[in-house]
Design a protein around this motif. Structure first.
Motif, PDB file in Angstrom:
ATOM      1  N   ARG A   1       0.822  -1.201   0.000  1.00 16.02           N
ATOM      2  CA  ARG A   1       0.000   0.000   0.000  1.00 16.02           C
ATOM      3  C   ARG A   1       0.858   1.253   0.000  1.00 16.02           C
ATOM      4  O   ARG A   1       0.533   2.248  -0.651  1.00 16.02           O
ATOM      5  CB  ARG A   1      -0.922  -0.016   1.225  1.00 16.02           C
TER       6      ARG A   1
ATOM      7  N   ALA B   1       3.800   1.418  -1.300  1.00 13.10           N
ATOM      8  CA  ALA B   1       4.360   1.504  -2.649  1.00 13.10           C
ATOM      9  C   ALA B   1       3.388   2.195  -3.600  1.00 13.10           C
ATOM     10  O   ALA B   1       3.809   2.928  -4.499  1.00 13.10           O
ATOM     11  CB  ALA B   1       4.696   0.110  -3.155  1.00 13.10           C
ATOM     12  N   ALA B   2       2.095   1.958  -3.388  1.00 14.13           N
ATOM     13  CA  ALA B   2       1.093   2.623  -4.221  1.00 14.13           C
ATOM     14  C   ALA B   2       1.060   4.123  -3.956  1.00 14.13           C
ATOM     15  O   ALA B   2       0.761   4.916  -4.852  1.00 14.13           O
ATOM     16  CB  ALA B   2      -0.283   2.018  -3.968  1.00 14.13           C
ATOM     17  N   ARG B   3       1.378   4.522  -2.715  1.00 15.45           N
ATOM     18  CA  ARG B   3       1.403   5.954  -2.387  1.00 15.45           C
ATOM     19  C   ARG B   3       2.679   6.631  -2.860  1.00 15.45           C
ATOM     20  O   ARG B   3       2.704   7.845  -3.052  1.00 15.45           O
ATOM     21  CB  ARG B   3       1.256   6.147  -0.879  1.00 15.45           C
ATOM     22  N   TYR B   4       3.751   5.866  -3.012  1.00 16.73           N
ATOM     23  CA  TYR B   4       5.026   6.410  -3.493  1.00 16.73           C
ATOM     24  C   TYR B   4       5.422   5.681  -4.779  1.00 16.73           C
ATOM     25  O   TYR B   4       6.379   4.904  -4.791  1.00 16.73           O
ATOM     26  CB  TYR B   4       6.115   6.253  -2.429  1.00 16.73           C
ATOM     27  N   PRO B   5       4.696   5.901  -5.866  1.00 19.26           N
ATOM     28  CA  PRO B   5       4.961   5.138  -7.097  1.00 19.26           C
ATOM     29  C   PRO B   5       6.344   5.393  -7.677  1.00 19.26           C
ATOM     30  O   PRO B   5       6.851   4.580  -8.449  1.00 19.26           O
ATOM     31  CB  PRO B   5       3.859   5.610  -8.043  1.00 19.26           C
ATOM     32  N   GLY B   6       6.961   6.525  -7.313  1.00 18.53           N
ATOM     33  CA  GLY B   6       8.287   6.822  -7.846  1.00 18.53           C
ATOM     34  C   GLY B   6       9.308   5.770  -7.476  1.00 18.53           C
ATOM     35  O   GLY B   6      10.209   5.448  -8.260  1.00 18.53           O
TER      36      GLY B   6
ATOM     37  N   THR C   1       8.756   2.658  -7.134  1.00 22.17           N
ATOM     38  CA  THR C   1       8.515   1.482  -7.982  1.00 22.17           C
ATOM     39  C   THR C   1       8.911   1.757  -9.426  1.00 22.17           C
ATOM     40  O   THR C   1       9.499   0.904 -10.094  1.00 22.17           O
ATOM     41  CB  THR C   1       7.038   1.080  -7.908  1.00 22.17           C
ATOM     42  N   LEU C   2       8.599   2.969  -9.903  1.00 22.66           N
ATOM     43  CA  LEU C   2       8.897   3.302 -11.286  1.00 22.66           C
ATOM     44  C   LEU C   2      10.392   3.312 -11.573  1.00 22.66           C
ATOM     45  O   LEU C   2      10.815   3.022 -12.695  1.00 22.66           O
ATOM     46  CB  LEU C   2       8.299   4.669 -11.631  1.00 22.66           C
TER      47      LEU C   2
ATOM     48  N   GLY D   1       8.197  -4.520 -12.021  1.00 26.32           N
ATOM     49  CA  GLY D   1       9.005  -3.642 -12.855  1.00 26.32           C
ATOM     50  C   GLY D   1       9.708  -4.396 -13.974  1.00 26.32           C
ATOM     51  O   GLY D   1       9.830  -3.890 -15.098  1.00 26.32           O
TER      52      GLY D   1
ATOM     53  N   GLN E   1       7.450  -5.856  -6.038  1.00 28.92           N
ATOM     54  CA  GLN E   1       7.625  -4.626  -6.806  1.00 28.92           C
ATOM     55  C   GLN E   1       8.650  -4.806  -7.919  1.00 28.92           C
ATOM     56  O   GLN E   1       8.437  -4.339  -9.047  1.00 28.92           O
ATOM     57  CB  GLN E   1       8.076  -3.497  -5.877  1.00 28.92           C
TER      58      GLN E   1
END
Length: 263
Positions: free
Chosen positions: A20, A22-27, A29-30, A126, A122
């Protein structure tokens, strides 16, 4: 519930919490996919013709170089994911969340396990993006379904090993900035291995390092599985390196977690 069941339940809770976030900080993951994709496009479209010609293939060498460089790009993506994991753990330490977890009635192993499994999930997500882009730029693997499964397993094992190491790094630093810098050598290792050029083309000293560093056997095994070439002994060397890194990372992370005082 048994101790094992409680640990698994707490680990699942920590995993959901990390996914969750990770969903708030997508950077975070990206970065697993973005930087490797940029490097892939750079090496294939700008340097691929020249570098690929050295591999002895037709058509200017670019198609051959795509097949050669993709395994190195995938390992580079895993190393980049380790940096994001270290940053995430350091953020928990800086915000006092780790100290709060230590005072709660949850399994101690669950906190670290949640970070590690979350990092693997994650990273694998990717890698799917990186593979999709590689296929778009001309990557045409010859792998059978079994070889694809073996390659995915090796990528997951490598990600698991580096996740433990990066969790330990995040617990060992005092600031988030330091945590972002500590895994940088991992990102450089694919460049000083067989990820982008054959080790035979390197000077003697650098060649020795490239042949004996942990990422080269991983890259060579992936290359063999995906392109249908011989894997040889690189698979068990890669497995041994991953097991050793995972063990060192686990022991280091556990020691740092147990030593860090509750606030």
């Amino acid at each position: 519930m048994t101790t094992l069941a409680l640990t698994l339940s707490d680990s699942a809770t920590m995993l959901r919490r990390n996914l969750r976030r990770a969903a708030r900080y997508p950077g975070l993951t990206l970065v697993v996919a973005a930087v490797p994709i940029v490097m892939l496009l750079l090496f294939v479209h700008v340097l691929g013709g020249t570098l690929g010609a050295g591999l002895g293939g037709p058509a200017g060498g670019r198609p051959e170089y795509v097949a050669y460089v993709v395994p190195g790009i995938l390992v580079l993506a895993i190393a980049g994911g380790a940096q994001g994991t270290a940053i995430g753990v350091a953020m928990d330490v800086a915000e006092g969340i780790i100290a709060r977890f230590r005072t709660m009635s949850i399994a101690r192993a669950a906190v670290l396990t949640g970070h590690v499994v979350g990092a693997v999930v994650q990273t694998m997500a990717g890698l799917l993006v990186v593979v999709a882009v590689a296929l778009l730029v001309g990557f045409r693997p010859d792998a059978t379904p079994v070889e694809w499964l073996a390659a995915a397993a090796l990528l997951a094992v490598t990600s698991f090993a580096l996740a433990w190491l990066s969790v330990a790094m995040g617990l060992s630093t005092k600031t988030v900035e330091a945590a972002s810098n500590l895994p940088m050598p991992l990102i450089l290792l694919p460049f000083f291995g067989s990820g982008f050029v054959p080790v035979e083309s390197m000077p003697a000293g650098l060649r020795w390092f490239a042949e004996h560093q942990p990422f080269t056997p991983v890259i060579e095994t992936l290359r063999g599985l995906l392109t249908g070439t011989a894997v040889g002994s690189s698979w068990w060397v890669a497995t041994a390196w991953c097991a050793g890194i995972a063990l060192v990372g686990y022991l280091w992370a556990r020691a740092r977690y147990e030593r860090r005082p509750a606030r």
